[in-house]
Scaffold this motif. Structure first.
Motif, PDB file in Angstrom:
ATOM      1  N   LEU C  98       1.215   0.860 -10.546  1.00  0.00           N
ATOM      2  CA  LEU C  98       0.304   2.672 -10.189  1.00  0.00           C
ATOM      3  C   LEU C  98      -0.730   2.690 -11.543  1.00  0.00           C
ATOM      4  N   GLN C  99      -0.850   1.712 -11.859  1.00  0.00           N
ATOM      5  CA  GLN C  99      -2.661   1.233 -12.772  1.00  0.00           C
ATOM      6  C   GLN C  99      -3.304   0.892 -11.291  1.00  0.00           C
ATOM      7  N   TRP C 100      -3.268  -0.071 -10.687  1.00  0.00           N
ATOM      8  CA  TRP C 100      -3.895  -0.376  -9.725  1.00  0.00           C
ATOM      9  C   TRP C 100      -3.260   0.409  -8.733  1.00  0.00           C
ATOM     10  N   GLY C 101      -3.037   1.190  -8.238  1.00  0.00           N
ATOM     11  CA  GLY C 101      -3.278   2.318  -6.812  1.00  0.00           C
ATOM     12  C   GLY C 101      -4.005   3.251  -7.428  1.00  0.00           C
ATOM     13  N   ILE C 102      -4.450   3.817  -8.424  1.00  0.00           N
ATOM     14  CA  ILE C 102      -5.205   4.980  -8.744  1.00  0.00           C
ATOM     15  C   ILE C 102      -6.709   4.548  -9.099  1.00  0.00           C
ATOM     16  N   LEU C 103      -6.511   2.821  -8.711  1.00  0.00           N
ATOM     17  CA  LEU C 103      -8.503   2.599  -8.705  1.00  0.00           C
ATOM     18  C   LEU C 103      -8.436   2.250  -7.960  1.00  0.00           C
ATOM     19  N   VAL C 104      -7.957   1.756  -6.205  1.00  0.00           N
ATOM     20  CA  VAL C 104      -7.790   1.498  -5.228  1.00  0.00           C
ATOM     21  C   VAL C 104      -7.842   2.893  -4.269  1.00  0.00           C
ATOM     22  N   GLN C 105      -6.724   3.523  -4.420  1.00  0.00           N
ATOM     23  CA  GLN C 105      -6.780   4.440  -3.434  1.00  0.00           C
ATOM     24  C   GLN C 105      -8.009   5.503  -4.215  1.00  0.00           C
ATOM     25  N   GLY C 106      -8.382   5.828  -5.577  1.00  0.00           N
ATOM     26  CA  GLY C 106      -9.229   6.366  -6.065  1.00  0.00           C
ATOM     27  C   GLY C 106     -10.678   6.477  -5.785  1.00  0.00           C
ATOM     28  N   PHE C 107     -10.915   4.408  -5.167  1.00  0.00           N
ATOM     29  CA  PHE C 107     -11.831   4.821  -4.575  1.00  0.00           C
ATOM     30  C   PHE C 107     -12.029   5.212  -3.780  1.00  0.00           C
ATOM     31  N   TRP C 108     -11.302   6.092  -2.705  1.00  0.00           N
ATOM     32  CA  TRP C 108     -12.161   6.687  -1.638  1.00  0.00           C
ATOM     33  C   TRP C 108     -12.611   7.638  -1.664  1.00  0.00           C
ATOM     34  N   HIS C 109     -12.335   8.305  -2.598  1.00  0.00           N
ATOM     35  CA  HIS C 109     -12.196   9.624  -3.656  1.00  0.00           C
ATOM     36  C   HIS C 109     -13.210  10.318  -4.837  1.00  0.00           C
ATOM     37  N   MET C 110     -14.092   8.868  -4.610  1.00  0.00           N
ATOM     38  CA  MET C 110     -15.079   9.442  -6.003  1.00  0.00           C
ATOM     39  C   MET C 110     -16.058   9.906  -6.562  1.00  0.00           C
ATOM     40  N   GLU C 111     -16.091  10.787  -7.120  1.00  0.00           N
ATOM     41  CA  GLU C 111     -17.300  12.141  -6.944  1.00  0.00           C
ATOM     42  C   GLU C 111     -18.016  11.620  -8.348  1.00  0.00           C
ATOM     43  N   ARG C 112     -19.402  11.302  -8.006  1.00  0.00           N
ATOM     44  CA  ARG C 112     -20.006  11.278  -8.881  1.00  0.00           C
ATOM     45  C   ARG C 112     -19.735  10.245  -9.765  1.00  0.00           C
ATOM     46  N   GLY C 113     -19.503   9.050  -8.945  1.00  0.00           N
ATOM     47  CA  GLY C 113     -19.093   8.129  -9.562  1.00  0.00           C
ATOM     48  C   GLY C 113     -17.982   7.772 -10.782  1.00  0.00           C
ATOM     49  N   LYS C 114     -17.375   8.843 -10.185  1.00  0.00           N
ATOM     50  CA  LYS C 114     -16.227   9.206 -11.178  1.00  0.00           C
ATOM     51  C   LYS C 114     -14.148   9.197 -10.280  1.00  0.00           C
ATOM     52  N   ILE C 115     -13.355   8.609 -10.504  1.00  0.00           N
ATOM     53  CA  ILE C 115     -12.145   8.670 -10.405  1.00  0.00           C
ATOM     54  C   ILE C 115     -11.691   9.480 -10.894  1.00  0.00           C
ATOM     55  N   SER C 116     -11.128  10.834 -10.454  1.00  0.00           N
ATOM     56  CA  SER C 116     -10.281  11.466 -11.374  1.00  0.00           C
ATOM     57  C   SER C 116      -8.674  11.821 -11.430  1.00  0.00           C
ATOM     58  N   VAL C 117      -8.442  11.372 -12.559  1.00  0.00           N
ATOM     59  CA  VAL C 117      -7.014  11.976 -12.043  1.00  0.00           C
ATOM     60  C   VAL C 117      -6.281  13.357 -12.746  1.00  0.00           C
ATOM     61  N   ASN C 118      -5.023  12.739 -11.629  1.00  0.00           N
ATOM     62  CA  ASN C 118      -4.382  14.115 -12.375  1.00  0.00           C
ATOM     63  C   ASN C 118      -3.512  13.998 -11.509  1.00  0.00           C
ATOM     64  N   ILE C 119      -1.507  15.222 -11.692  1.00  0.00           N
ATOM     65  CA  ILE C 119      -0.531  15.413 -11.040  1.00  0.00           C
ATOM     66  C   ILE C 119      -0.751  14.150  -9.920  1.00  0.00           C
ATOM     67  N   GLU C 120      -1.518  14.659  -8.805  1.00  0.00           N
ATOM     68  CA  GLU C 120      -1.573  14.861  -7.315  1.00  0.00           C
ATOM     69  C   GLU C 120      -1.005  13.244  -7.763  1.00  0.00           C
ATOM     70  N   SER C 121      -2.686  12.667  -7.981  1.00  0.00           N
ATOM     71  CA  SER C 121      -3.181  10.852  -7.943  1.00  0.00           C
ATOM     72  C   SER C 121      -1.693  10.378  -8.631  1.00  0.00           C
ATOM     73  N   MET C 122      -1.134  10.714  -9.638  1.00  0.00           N
ATOM     74  CA  MET C 122      -0.158  10.461 -10.107  1.00  0.00           C
ATOM     75  C   MET C 122       0.863   9.343  -9.317  1.00  0.00           C
ATOM     76  N   ILE C 123       1.218  10.690  -8.680  1.00  0.00           N
ATOM     77  CA  ILE C 123       2.399  10.694  -7.384  1.00  0.00           C
ATOM     78  C   ILE C 123       1.901   9.465  -6.025  1.00  0.00           C
ATOM     79  N   ASN C 124       0.420   9.881  -6.103  1.00  0.00           N
ATOM     80  CA  ASN C 124       0.255   8.572  -5.254  1.00  0.00           C
ATOM     81  C   ASN C 124       0.367   7.563  -5.575  1.00  0.00           C
ATOM     82  N   ALA C 125      -0.325   7.456  -6.515  1.00  0.00           N
ATOM     83  CA  ALA C 125      -0.365   5.990  -7.354  1.00  0.00           C
ATOM     84  C   ALA C 125       1.199   5.317  -7.508  1.00  0.00           C
ATOM     85  N   ASP C 126       2.202   6.796  -7.382  1.00  0.00           N
ATOM     86  CA  ASP C 126       4.022   5.871  -7.752  1.00  0.00           C
ATOM     87  C   ASP C 126       3.783   5.584  -5.974  1.00  0.00           C
TER      88      ASP C 126
END
Lengths: 429, 429, 429
Positions: C98-126
């Motif tokens: 779940l730590q790794w998932g945020i990084l590789v899923q977030g890689f496709w949605h980066m905004e200004r070089g940052k990956i945002s963490v919220n409830i939705e992205s945590m569920i997707n990482a799960d």
């Protein structure tokens, strides 16, 4: 089977339990009523800083409640012959504690002589019960249900005073209750264990062992205890602290074992330490990587505590900590308090229009430890009173002292006798 | 191992199950559709008084659903050789029952020939299934899955008629379903057990016993069954009733045992009786201390029922109640109904613009008991039909009649033989 | 007890785990931050079609999270000596994944070089972690924790690429993730199992068996895995598909057994297949009876797969699928993909202003299977590298290779020796 042991519990326990229940019902009749403002039931007013940014849904309440009622109990079922007591006394403590908690917590917020009950105050009462359950972990297997009822009564009362001090006087932050619940419950229980020290248990008790199935039951406790907080930043921080703590716990569990093997008891407990340690700062925007860092430190402290500190505490300091609550709640709780001091020193954080300061955070940590240790020692002294049905050393860690136990439970014992014969038989050939 | 027993279940069960599933799918194709008003899916219209003040979140549904699907089953796993059947048949009954429940409950609310499905109707269907699961508890170990499918079909149909009578004709309140679910399910099952009386089981069956681990599994059932209601007053009342009931159950469990020890089966069951008994009045502002008082009475009734009434019912009244559902659902359900009568007599309570009266509450209780007893007896008579694969007395309470069981399951039996030898061996020395 | 086996895991595993955790924390420090828009934390923007119509409550997140963290693990505890590893390695994979998932899923949605963490992205990482857990089921008992960490790293990375392809390039619908999670995880694991084929395990391994209690633990896995989706149409469709699937599974389980008995492993697994198969179409208004029909087909495919296909795959195709993930996730996942193709061919369905077409749904299914099989085979080849601490054939399916195991765990073994003696003894009389 152990010699039939009479705890003389029959009338003593029943009379005490019924007496306490009658007292509680009378006090509720006089002082307690539904919250007159229905909206506050779902969206609590800011009584305590504990629930400041929280919008409480009924389902959150149910999650917390189930965790308190049975989750904690299953975490303690690792002892091979103490599963009934672990789960059963957990329920008893929770059932009495949550009724008592409303009264002693509500005492500080009475309006026109009435204590209001709403979802928020019920969640806070559930949490107050957690302190007694943590202390139960330190004393597990060595106390009677009579003693546990008295401990619950006293500990929750002192907890409510300390919580009032921390949140209303020092106005410190401790949203995830690292200090007020985890450290308080652990050091209260350890101080009581010190006073109730049993020299007869210095050598490992034959029942103080886990079995394969009891360890599996204990994993069920992990089910509902992982996360129980509804505010988004707190969820994110807790989630990452727990995840990082889990990976580090696996790595260290293998590293401290001479053959590189994992220990189930270590994994069960230490993986949760990250959640405890991040508690104080959970709702602060400390950045996810800081939360992970706190989780890593908590995992290290917890594994090293289980491996090296607990044995030393039992042999040198005369503190027998059955479940190792010092490693899961005590040290990570202090760690959480220290993290709170550091964060408030580094960043400017506001709460209800006043600034959080490291000095007041440190005062909150100090008062928590002081009240817990003094209160726990006093309570331990009271529990030593001879008429409270203390169990003999020989019957420690054994359900059959308090429960009707089905016969098959003795398989392992019989088996081991059989096993010896078998081995002797093979050796003779 | 028992002699290999052929229940001839192979074709009979499969054909019946597939036939029922096809019928259900065809009826859904003709009569059922999604609720056209999407908002009503989350915030239900007031179809039935059952859900009057309730705002239903999807997560509430999931809690209820999991409770029905597996929670009930684990509560019944205390029998040493019947764990697969307890959990497995629970799933089978739930899976068929919740499909059937929508049809027979929806039949009373059809609009333009269509039954609407939304979260509310699914929760109601889940609850309707609970009646069959409660009756299953009375018959546990003595009926085949073929018989249980037929019982589910008939009981849920009669339940839907009684519920219509209670909520639409008598316009009585029963928000927590003390009467319509708990008392109905219990007396339906007891009436069926009376008709299906097995004189061969008068002496305690060797498999009708719990083991240490089966009792631990049964505690898991407690996990999700404690609270499943979303309305705030109902949560508060249920919470206090359960808590007070738990303390009293511990006190009485110790008091009725000759050595003052607790009984796990009593604790597992009686601690839940407070939740059942407060059901009818759960959403009335009866004051928390009244809820606690109801819980105390429920705990007393339940403990005394288990200890004294169940043995008498089996020996004198020819009603063999395996799980003691009379004590957890029957008596507390009636108690809930009576509490409803008393509260409506003492206070003026309104529902949907009409007043609740004690006379109509009494009529609701009477109709529930009458339909349950007559319906249960009729159903029992149908289940006696010889081609329904009834299990022999010898194979009662034994998973291996219906399940492929791994070999190790027989340890206790082997062990006890070994144990005897061992004892004889020791005696001879 | 097996000969003491040294996996040389001590330093290798610890170093790899700590190294990965440090890398992850550094990457989080550089790339990850809280979502700056607080409202998006509760009501997610439509980043991916995965969560399109979903309003996410924190309690939904907790349900999903607990399912991933321990629910999956308990489903795999059916092996008699592999309960610690099933639950423990499940936690390890989840915590790292779940730590790794945020990084590789977030890689496709980066905004200004940052990956945002919220409830939705945590569920997707799960959810991304679920793919690795499904693959773990195919490899269960045959891989070391070192291998599983590497597999998790690689599989979640490839999953994130395929998910991007399916949802952003093909713009296909797969709300319940029949294809992207279930089919992907299953075929990835099966391809790895093919490469890691162990000829020495062709005959049934003595530890590759369930026990009565291990089967009961496995039913606990069913607790939280039944339903984990918050959108109303999806809940209704999943509910009916699961219910119909359960009834059909019971019917077929009895039908395929020569004596008409049920199989617990079949029931545990096949009853969930309906939820997998309805996933792709879960949020489409396909009518409840179509959902039930999908459930019926899924139950049939799953039962027949367990009974006939899995043995053939092991003996002829050299694919040893320990948990039968092909039947619970693989075939029902493909079935879900095909159902999606059919539904989009028959009805006009819109998503975010563009039309769903059967061609793009088919492309999504094809890319999922292709990437899973190629990726799984490559990963299997990497896991074969000799320094990764692969376990010997003899120590497969045995916790004691990696865990400190309490002594009583060996009862069944001793028992069976005793049992043999006993039988020989009886035979001699």
């Amino acid at each position: 089977m152990p010699p039939d042991f009479d705890t003389n519990m029959k009338f003593k326990f029943s009379i005490l339990a019924l007496f306490l229940e009658v007292i509680v019902i009378v006090l509720y009749g006089i002082f307690v009523d539904y919250d007159p403002d229905p909206s506050s039931m779902l969206y609590p007013r800011n009584h305590s800083s504990q629930s400041l940014h929280r919008c409480v849904f009924p389902s959150d309440f149910q999650d917390v409640h189930v965790m308190i009622f049975v989750g904690f109990g299953f975490l303690m079922t690792f002892l091979k012959k103490y599963g009934f007591s672990s789960v059963g006394f957990n329920m008893l403590i929770a059932a009495f504690g949550l009724q008592w908690g409303i009264l002693v917590q509500g005492f500080w917020h009475m309006e026109r002589g009435k204590i209001s009950v709403n979802i928020e105050s019920m969640i806070n009462a559930d949490f107050s019960t957690a302190t007694a359950l943590i202390s139960f972990g330190a004393l597990l297997g060595k106390t009677s249900p009579i003693q546990m009822l008295i401990l619950t009564l006293l500990e929750i009362t002192m907890f409510a005073c300390n919580e009032h001090l921390v949140t209303q006087v020092f106005k410190a932050t401790d949203v995830g209750a690292s200090m007020t619940i985890h450290a308080f419950g652990a050091y209260f229980g350890l101080a009581a264990a010190f006073v109730l020290y049993r020299p007869g248990l210095t050598n490992k008790h034959e029942n103080d062992e886990s079995t394969y199935h009891s360890d599996m039951f204990a994993m069920i406790g992990n089910f509902n205890s992982a996360i129980a907080d509804a505010q988004v930043t707190a969820i994110i921080n807790t989630y990452y602290s727990l995840a990082a703590c889990t990976v580090v716990t696996f790595a260290l569990s293998s590293l401290v074992d001479k053959r590189g093997k994992f220990s189930m008891v270590l994994i069960q407990n230490a993986t949760l330490a990250g959640g405890v340690a991040v508690g104080t700062c959970a709702d602060l925007e400390i950045h996810p990587f800081s939360a992970m860092f706190i989780g890593v430190i908590a995992g290290m402290v917890s594994v090293l505590g289980f491996q090296f500190l607990t044995p030393v505490m039992a042999s040198k300091l005369k503190i027998q900590d059955t479940c190792g609550v010092h490693n899961l709640h005590g040290l990570p709780g202090i760690l959480g308090g220290i993290a709170g001091i550091i964060v408030t020193a580094v960043k400017t954080e506001m709460r209800n229009g006043h600034m959080l300061t490291p000095a007041l955070q440190a005062a909150a940590l100090g008062s928590t430890l002081g009240i817990a240790i003094v209160g726990g020692a006093l309570t331990g002294a009271i529990l030593k009173l001879p008429f409270l049905g203390q169990v003999s050393d020989q019957n420690c860690f054994d359900d059959s002292a308090y429960w009707e136990v089905p016969e098959e439970e003795t398989i392992p014992e019989i088996y081991s006798r059989h096993h010896e014969e078998h081995s002797r038989f093979e050796a003779a050939m």
